[in-house]
Enzyme design. Structure first.
Site, PDB file in Angstrom:
ATOM      1  N   PRO A 238       2.297   2.478  13.126  1.00 21.44           N
ATOM      2  CA  PRO A 238       2.866   3.929  13.615  1.00 21.44           C
ATOM      3  C   PRO A 238       2.380   4.348  14.871  1.00 21.44           C
ATOM      4  O   PRO A 238       1.192   3.946  15.217  1.00 21.44           O
ATOM      5  CB  PRO A 238       2.340   5.117  12.439  1.00 21.44           C
ATOM      6  CG  PRO A 238       1.890   4.475  11.270  1.00 21.44           C
ATOM      7  CD  PRO A 238       1.523   2.777  11.935  1.00 21.44           C
TER       8      PRO A 238
ATOM      9  N   TYR B  84       0.974  -1.129   0.011  1.00 18.67           N
ATOM     10  CA  TYR B  84       0.062   0.021   0.009  1.00 18.67           C
ATOM     11  C   TYR B  84       0.911   1.281   0.153  1.00 18.67           C
ATOM     12  O   TYR B  84       0.628   2.032  -0.968  1.00 18.67           O
ATOM     13  CB  TYR B  84      -0.915   0.125   1.108  1.00 18.67           C
ATOM     14  CG  TYR B  84      -1.781   1.247   1.416  1.00 18.67           C
ATOM     15  CD1 TYR B  84      -3.064   1.327   0.450  1.00 18.67           C
ATOM     16  CD2 TYR B  84      -1.696   2.031   2.424  1.00 18.67           C
ATOM     17  CE1 TYR B  84      -4.005   2.386   0.275  1.00 18.67           C
ATOM     18  CE2 TYR B  84      -2.562   3.267   2.393  1.00 18.67           C
ATOM     19  CZ  TYR B  84      -3.480   3.217   1.481  1.00 18.67           C
ATOM     20  OH  TYR B  84      -4.843   4.064   1.602  1.00 18.67           O
ATOM     21  N   ASP B  85       1.794   1.483   1.176  1.00 20.59           N
ATOM     22  CA  ASP B  85       2.606   2.518   0.982  1.00 20.59           C
ATOM     23  C   ASP B  85       3.621   2.883  -0.006  1.00 20.59           C
ATOM     24  O   ASP B  85       3.535   4.035  -0.515  1.00 20.59           O
ATOM     25  CB  ASP B  85       3.422   2.349   2.284  1.00 20.59           C
ATOM     26  CG  ASP B  85       2.528   2.122   3.810  1.00 20.59           C
ATOM     27  OD1 ASP B  85       1.611   1.970   3.699  1.00 20.59           O
ATOM     28  OD2 ASP B  85       3.567   1.857   4.626  1.00 20.59           O
TER      29      ASP B  85
ATOM     30  N   SER C 227     -14.221   1.938  12.766  1.00 18.34           N
ATOM     31  CA  SER C 227     -15.338   0.859  12.310  1.00 18.34           C
ATOM     32  C   SER C 227     -15.365  -0.568  13.200  1.00 18.34           C
ATOM     33  O   SER C 227     -16.322  -0.780  13.884  1.00 18.34           O
ATOM     34  CB  SER C 227     -15.144   0.465  10.840  1.00 18.34           C
ATOM     35  OG  SER C 227     -14.016   0.266  10.544  1.00 18.34           O
ATOM     36  N   ASN C 228     -14.173  -0.748  13.726  1.00 21.68           N
ATOM     37  CA  ASN C 228     -14.047  -1.743  14.683  1.00 21.68           C
ATOM     38  C   ASN C 228     -14.781  -1.486  15.878  1.00 21.68           C
ATOM     39  O   ASN C 228     -15.615  -2.038  16.457  1.00 21.68           O
ATOM     40  CB  ASN C 228     -12.712  -1.999  14.973  1.00 21.68           C
ATOM     41  CG  ASN C 228     -11.900  -3.224  14.261  1.00 21.68           C
ATOM     42  OD1 ASN C 228     -12.470  -3.621  13.165  1.00 21.68           O
ATOM     43  ND2 ASN C 228     -10.692  -3.449  14.394  1.00 21.68           N
TER      44      ASN C 228
ATOM     45  N   THR D  48      -1.548   7.273  18.687  1.00 21.08           N
ATOM     46  CA  THR D  48      -2.639   8.403  18.454  1.00 21.08           C
ATOM     47  C   THR D  48      -2.838   8.262  16.869  1.00 21.08           C
ATOM     48  O   THR D  48      -1.911   7.959  16.321  1.00 21.08           O
ATOM     49  CB  THR D  48      -1.989   9.677  18.695  1.00 21.08           C
ATOM     50  OG1 THR D  48      -0.808  10.119  18.020  1.00 21.08           O
ATOM     51  CG2 THR D  48      -1.930  10.009  20.183  1.00 21.08           C
TER      52      THR D  48
HETATM   53  N1  LIG Z   1     -10.470   6.286   4.084  1.00 24.20           N
HETATM   54  C1  LIG Z   1      -9.407   6.721   4.589  1.00 24.20           C
HETATM   55  O1  LIG Z   1      -9.240   7.083   5.493  1.00 24.20           O
HETATM   56  C2  LIG Z   1      -8.412   6.882   3.568  1.00 24.20           C
HETATM   57  C3  LIG Z   1      -6.870   7.484   4.230  1.00 24.20           C
HETATM   58  C4  LIG Z   1      -6.145   7.754   3.354  1.00 24.20           C
HETATM   59  C5  LIG Z   1      -6.302   7.532   1.919  1.00 24.20           C
HETATM   60  N2  LIG Z   1      -7.377   7.153   1.283  1.00 24.20           N
HETATM   61  C6  LIG Z   1      -7.445   6.502  -0.158  1.00 24.20           C
HETATM   62  O2  LIG Z   1      -8.911   6.882  -0.611  1.00 24.20           O
HETATM   63  C7  LIG Z   1      -9.345   6.013  -1.555  1.00 24.20           C
HETATM   64  C8  LIG Z   1     -10.518   5.637  -1.321  1.00 24.20           C
HETATM   65  O3  LIG Z   1     -10.648   5.177  -0.033  1.00 24.20           O
HETATM   66  P1  LIG Z   1     -11.738   4.502   0.746  1.00 24.20           P
HETATM   67  O4  LIG Z   1     -11.551   4.573   2.228  1.00 24.20           O
HETATM   68  O5  LIG Z   1     -13.173   5.032  -0.084  1.00 24.20           O
HETATM   69  O6  LIG Z   1     -11.594   2.940   0.370  1.00 24.20           O
HETATM   70  P2  LIG Z   1     -12.697   1.904  -0.261  1.00 24.20           P
HETATM   71  O7  LIG Z   1     -12.130   0.550  -0.159  1.00 24.20           O
HETATM   72  O8  LIG Z   1     -13.969   2.009   0.336  1.00 24.20           O
HETATM   73  O9  LIG Z   1     -12.732   2.510  -1.949  1.00 24.20           O
HETATM   74  C9  LIG Z   1     -11.850   1.955  -2.796  1.00 24.20           C
HETATM   75  C10 LIG Z   1     -12.638   1.797  -3.798  1.00 24.20           C
HETATM   76  O10 LIG Z   1     -11.884   1.509  -4.850  1.00 24.20           O
HETATM   77  C11 LIG Z   1     -12.287   0.140  -5.882  1.00 24.20           C
HETATM   78  N3  LIG Z   1     -11.361  -0.527  -6.490  1.00 24.20           N
HETATM   79  C12 LIG Z   1     -10.187  -1.219  -5.792  1.00 24.20           C
HETATM   80  N4  LIG Z   1      -9.309  -1.705  -6.577  1.00 24.20           N
HETATM   81  C13 LIG Z   1      -9.965  -1.064  -7.927  1.00 24.20           C
HETATM   82  C14 LIG Z   1      -9.608  -1.479  -9.138  1.00 24.20           C
HETATM   83  N5  LIG Z   1      -8.437  -2.151  -9.500  1.00 24.20           N
HETATM   84  N6  LIG Z   1     -10.259  -0.974 -10.313  1.00 24.20           N
HETATM   85  C15 LIG Z   1     -11.408  -0.341  -9.966  1.00 24.20           C
HETATM   86  N7  LIG Z   1     -11.827  -0.004  -8.450  1.00 24.20           N
HETATM   87  C16 LIG Z   1     -11.038  -0.357  -7.666  1.00 24.20           C
HETATM   88  C17 LIG Z   1     -13.037  -0.472  -4.644  1.00 24.20           C
HETATM   89  O11 LIG Z   1     -14.057  -1.321  -5.006  1.00 24.20           O
HETATM   90  C18 LIG Z   1     -13.696   0.559  -3.775  1.00 24.20           C
HETATM   91  O12 LIG Z   1     -14.818   0.942  -4.411  1.00 24.20           O
HETATM   92  C19 LIG Z   1      -8.344   4.873  -1.575  1.00 24.20           C
HETATM   93  O13 LIG Z   1      -7.447   5.116  -2.774  1.00 24.20           O
HETATM   94  C20 LIG Z   1      -7.366   5.147  -0.237  1.00 24.20           C
HETATM   95  O14 LIG Z   1      -5.961   4.777  -0.480  1.00 24.20           O
HETATM   96  C21 LIG Z   1      -8.436   6.720   2.384  1.00 24.20           C
END
Ligand SMILES: NC(=O)c1ccc[n+]([C@@H]2O[C@H](COP(=O)([O-])OP(=O)(O)OC[C@H]3O[C@@H](n4cnc5c(N)ncnc54)[C@H](O)[C@@H]3O)[C@@H](O)[C@H]2O)c1
Length: 335
Positions: free
Chosen positions: A278, A148-149, A192-193, A213
């Site tokens: 972290p 991911y990172d 969510s947990n 934190t």
């Molecule tokens: N929610 C957070 O706190 C948070 C924090 C940092 C970064 N982000 C980034 O924001 C974005 C959205 O996060 P989220 O929390 O809504 O997660 P989520 O998992 O709910 O949403 C991701 C969406 O992308 C779709 N997806 C995954 N792989 C795919 C692919 N190969 N092709 C097409 N669609 C695909 C999934 O089905 C899902 O609908 C992500 O890129 C995530 O890394 C979120």
């Protein structure tokens, strides 16, 4: 280019953040195309917009190229919680890297402005607090979180190189922990947990000693930040911007807050902290404040209250988490 009334593509639009972004874009009068492979997203997240004349949804995996006539792109496709992104780590990297290449190729071809949902995880386990955008991070390149990172870091590099080499009009948001209605249950994220456990009457799971934190941004605030960043055309518009809520809470404090709002006094079950977890994560949002005039407004108690209400309704309707659903489908398909 202003950001009014456009044809906007949201990649990953059926996910948690994506569906709230789609809501906002539709409300603002845009024509929206949502593409998603429904790995962690769900049609249910957009069901309230079913048959909306300005929304089109396409099942598509962004690791494959796609050609569409659009003016702007938001790239949110990527599983975001450790349970989901570690489920198939190679696919996670592919989605981040090949997905970014496909999104950028499309943006270049149709001259669209393109937004990347990056993450605070690009800072890794930081030795600088809070982290501003000039901090390069302290990431383990071979750990179990690196799919991911490092995937997200590589995507940022690709965005910057498409900008420098091809003048693609990019925006990069480094998103910190965000919560709100429509988060997947059982995705392993702490908010969510705790909420799902409290509503089910189960003990709350606390990893490590609970003193680590995090900062929590309410989803509507974050989406405001997305729109502001996409519309921003100042000198620093192509540079990454941290988006998050600087209010810092320990996991112990969060557990207490959830218990208070759900009106329970459940025991806390301690488990060892996962590797590379972290100790502290807090955004420095001075850049977003200065350039976008943006800062979060929703108080934690208020946002948690709305999230708890949403979880309560969904649990009552018999919904299970994405991961749980996938696990049970796999079990069912065994002979
Ligand atoms: N929610 C957070 O706190 C948070 C924090 C940092 C970064 N982000 C980034 O924001 C974005 C959205 O996060 P989220 O929390 O809504 O997660 P989520 O998992 O709910 O949403 C991701 C969406 O992308 C779709 N997806 C995954 N792989 C795919 C692919 N190969 N092709 C097409 N669609 C695909 C999934 O089905 C899902 O609908 C992500 O890129 C995530 O890394 C979120």
């Amino acid at each position: 280019m202003s950001f009014d009334r456009q044809r906007v593509l949201v990649v990953g639009g059926a996910g948690f953040l994506g569906s709230h972004l789609v809501d906002r874009l539709i409300r603002d009068g845009h024509w929206v195309i949502c593409i998603d492979n429904y790995f962690t997203g769900h049609k249910r997240n957009l069901s309230h917009l079913h048959n909306h004349p300005r929304l089109e949804t396409i099942r598509h995996d962004i690791t494959e190229p796609i050609l569409l006539e659009i003016d702007s792109i938001f790239n949110l496709a990527c599983p975001a919680s450790p349970i989901h992104y570690q489920y198939n780590p190679i696919k996670t990297i592919k989605t981040s890297v090949v997905g970014a290449l496909n999104v950028l190729g499309l943006a270049k071809r149709v001259h669209a402005r393109v937004f990347q949902a990056s993450t605070s995880e690009v800072y890794g386990d930081p030795d600088v607090h809070p982290q501003d955008e000039s901090y390069w991070g302290r990431v383990n390149p071979i750990g179990i979180r690196s799919c991911y990172d490092e995937g997200k870091r590589c995507a940022e590099a690709l965005f910057m190189d498409y900008h420098r080499a091809h003048d693609v009009d990019i925006r990069i948001a480094r998103i910190f922990n965000t919560y709100g209605p429509r988060m997947a249950f059982d995705d392993g994220r702490v908010v969510s947990n705790f909420i799902a456990q409290a509503l089910r009457g189960e003990p709350l799971t606390l990893y490590g000693d609970g003193s680590q934190t995090r900062s929590f941004c309410y989803v509507d605030d974050l989406v405001d930040g997305f729109i502001e960043l996409m519309a921003y055309e100042g000198r620093a518009c192509h540079e990454p911007h941290n988006l998050g809520n600087p209010g810092e809470y320990s996991m112990k404090e969060l557990a207490l807050e959830v218990q208070k709002l759900v009106c329970t006094d459940l025991p806390v079950e301690r488990r060892p902290a996962p590797p590379d977890d972290p100790m502290q994560r807090q955004p420095d949002i001075s850049c977003a404040k200065r350039n976008l005039g943006w800062e979060p407004r929703t108080r934690l108690q208020e946002g948690l209250g709305r999230t708890i209400e949403d979880f309560r309704q969904r649990l009552k309707a018999g919904e299970t988490g994405t991961y749980a659903r996938r696990r049970s489908l796999r079990t069912e398909s065994k002979p």
